[in-house]
Design a protein around this motif. Structure first.
Motif, short mmCIF file in Angstrom:
data_model
loop_
_atom_site.label_atom_id
_atom_site.label_comp_id
_atom_site.label_asym_id
_atom_site.label_seq_id
_atom_site.Cartn_x
_atom_site.Cartn_y
_atom_site.Cartn_z
N SER A 260 0.86 -1.19 0.00
CA SER A 260 0.00 0.00 0.00
C SER A 260 0.89 1.24 0.00
CB SER A 260 -0.91 0.01 1.24
OG SER A 260 -1.53 1.27 1.39
N GLU B 35 -5.01 -0.10 6.04
CA GLU B 35 -4.33 -0.64 4.87
C GLU B 35 -3.87 -2.09 5.10
OE1 GLU B 35 -4.36 0.95 2.10
OE2 GLU B 35 -5.27 2.73 3.02
N LYS B 36 -3.32 -2.35 6.25
CA LYS B 36 -2.84 -3.70 6.60
C LYS B 36 -3.98 -4.71 6.54
CE LYS B 36 -0.70 -6.09 10.58
NZ LYS B 36 -1.86 -6.85 11.09
N SER C 46 1.69 -7.82 4.40
CA SER C 46 1.42 -6.41 4.08
C SER C 46 2.66 -5.54 4.25
CB SER C 46 0.29 -5.86 4.96
OG SER C 46 0.64 -5.94 6.34
N VAL D 107 3.07 -1.32 4.22
CA VAL D 107 2.29 -0.08 4.18
C VAL D 107 3.23 1.11 4.26
CG1 VAL D 107 0.48 1.28 5.30
CG2 VAL D 107 0.33 -1.23 5.29
N ILE E 149 -5.03 -5.77 2.92
CA ILE E 149 -4.07 -6.64 2.24
C ILE E 149 -4.10 -8.04 2.84
CG2 ILE E 149 -1.62 -7.04 1.80
CD1 ILE E 149 -1.30 -3.95 1.77
N GLU E 150 -4.09 -8.13 4.17
CA GLU E 150 -4.03 -9.43 4.82
C GLU E 150 -5.39 -10.13 4.82
OE1 GLU E 150 -2.24 -8.90 8.65
OE2 GLU E 150 -0.35 -8.14 7.82
#
Length: 388
Positions: free
Chosen positions: A23, A88-89, A100, A102, A92-93
């Motif tokens: 990200s 954001e994490k 991830s 970020v 993704i996860e």
């Protein structure tokens, strides 16, 4: 050079052969966002323009010392650093099932990543910034990622000094110094966005001049998660013309996670930077929220900005605690301290935005503004759609 762009709704398994999602380009409450865009917006919509003019007349009639000055005011996004990182994490996860990475890039400051480095779960976050670069009579934003932590503050001081006192003769020196740090990644964010409001022709001329004179120090051009696919298509064509890598950037300001990510098999952000810089390899992944109408997504961000957050500290719970304006002697203060209550037209406008919290209203707006998913496609000059 590998220039891959994938849409997750078209290729649901696109992330399976990758180790991590990246990200890039998102903001926290450490960013100062200008309010001058309201003037441009009001110029296109007469009701808002008339409301602002009426409020100014009311201020004069009531002899108010403080009147709204959109050029000297700013607002801050609602999410504090840890919440922004987790936003954001978690995407993704949770959605992609990948590790991830970020990189948070607030405007012209590195406070958020420096603070997050003391949090165990975020200790590997790169020190990054979105740097405002005046260039001739234009303005550009460069995402400068993964500054060496021991030198980050001194580098940031040099970048900030250039922003305050731009000098075209010093720019190549600064960019060359950043380029000479092997782990640093320099990205030209939303290249087609005319931030200085000079008009498309002048902006395009300055953009091409920037790339012609300093392109060797810029490692990638951003495909943005908040800009239109037509604009991103123009960036893709520009990348072909200058033989440049494209990379993702979400530019998140609200609570919706970035709509554009990168996929990588790198084990660290430094390895990812090497992959982009040296191997010239990048795989951009657009997430399903990118298919939403840009108008609806802007309204959603506005809803996030004006929402009350009761769990926050008392000085940042309400939207006008997070908007800052000069008082009668020019001291910047929270807007909440400068009025008893917001003007009627602001309350009325915000009440309409709050209707989006209603599921039936949101579904209706989604239907009214919907665009076919197949319309979102990125093609190269040969007419072939970009894909791995």
């Amino acid at each position: 050079m590998q220039r891959n762009v994938t849409c997750l709704w078209k290729e649901p398994g696109a992330a399976k052969k990758y180790r991590a999602g990246v990200s890039l380009h998102s903001h926290t409450n450490r960013s100062k966002e200008g309010l001058y865009f309201i003037i441009d917006f009001a110029a296109r919509y007469r009701p808002l323009r008339d409301a602002i003019a009426a409020e100014e007349r009311h201020a004069i009639r009531e002899r108010q010392v403080t009147t709204l000055d959109f050029w000297k005011s700013y607002w801050t996004p609602p999410l504090p650093p840890l919440a922004a990182f987790e936003c954001e994490k978690n995407q993704i996860e949770g959605v992609l099932g990948l590790e991830s990475m970020v990189s948070i890039t607030d405007h012209d400051n590195i406070e958020a990543p420096m603070l997050l480095r003391v949090v165990p779960e975020a200790r590997r976050i790169p020190v990054s910034v979105e740097w405002t670069v005046p260039f001739h009579d234009a303005t550009f934003h460069l995402g400068v990622h993964n500054l060496p932590s021991g030198r980050a503050e001194s580098i940031m001081a040099a970048l900030a000094e250039y922003t305050r006192n731009p000098d075209d003769l010093r720019l190549p020196e600064i960019l060359s110094a950043l380029h000479d740090i092997p782990e640093v990644l320099v990205i030209l964010n939303h290249p087609m966005w005319d931030l200085a409001h000079k008009g498309p022709e002048l902006h395009d001329r300055n953009l091409r001049l920037l790339l012609c004179k300093h392109g060797q120090f810029i490692h990638a051009l951003e495909l943005s998660g908040i800009r239109s696919w037509q604009e991103n298509q123009s960036v893709l064509h520009l990348s072909e013309a200058c033989n440049q890598v494209v990379i993702s950037g979400g530019d998140r300001h609200g609570c919706e996670p970035n709509a554009a990510l990168n996929l990588t098999n790198a084990g660290s952000f430094t390895e990812f930077a090497y992959q982009v810089r040296r191997e010239r390899s990048s795989h951009v992944l657009f997430m399903p929220q990118y298919t939403e109408s840009s108008t609806l997504r802007i309204l959603q961000t506005l809803q996030d900005v004006i929402r009350e957050y009761p769990d926050y500290s008392i000085d940042s719970r309400c939207w006008d605690d997070r908007v800052f304006h000069p008082d009668s002697v020019g001291v910047i203060r929270p807007l909440s301290s400068l009025w008893k209550r917001p003007p009627f037209y602001i309350r009325h406008l915000f009440s309409l935005v709050h209707l989006l919290q209603s599921t039936p209203v949101r579904r209706f707006v989604q239907f009214a503004l919907a665009k076919p998913q197949q319309d979102v496609r990125f093609v190269l000059g040969n007419g072939h759609e970009v894909a791995p």
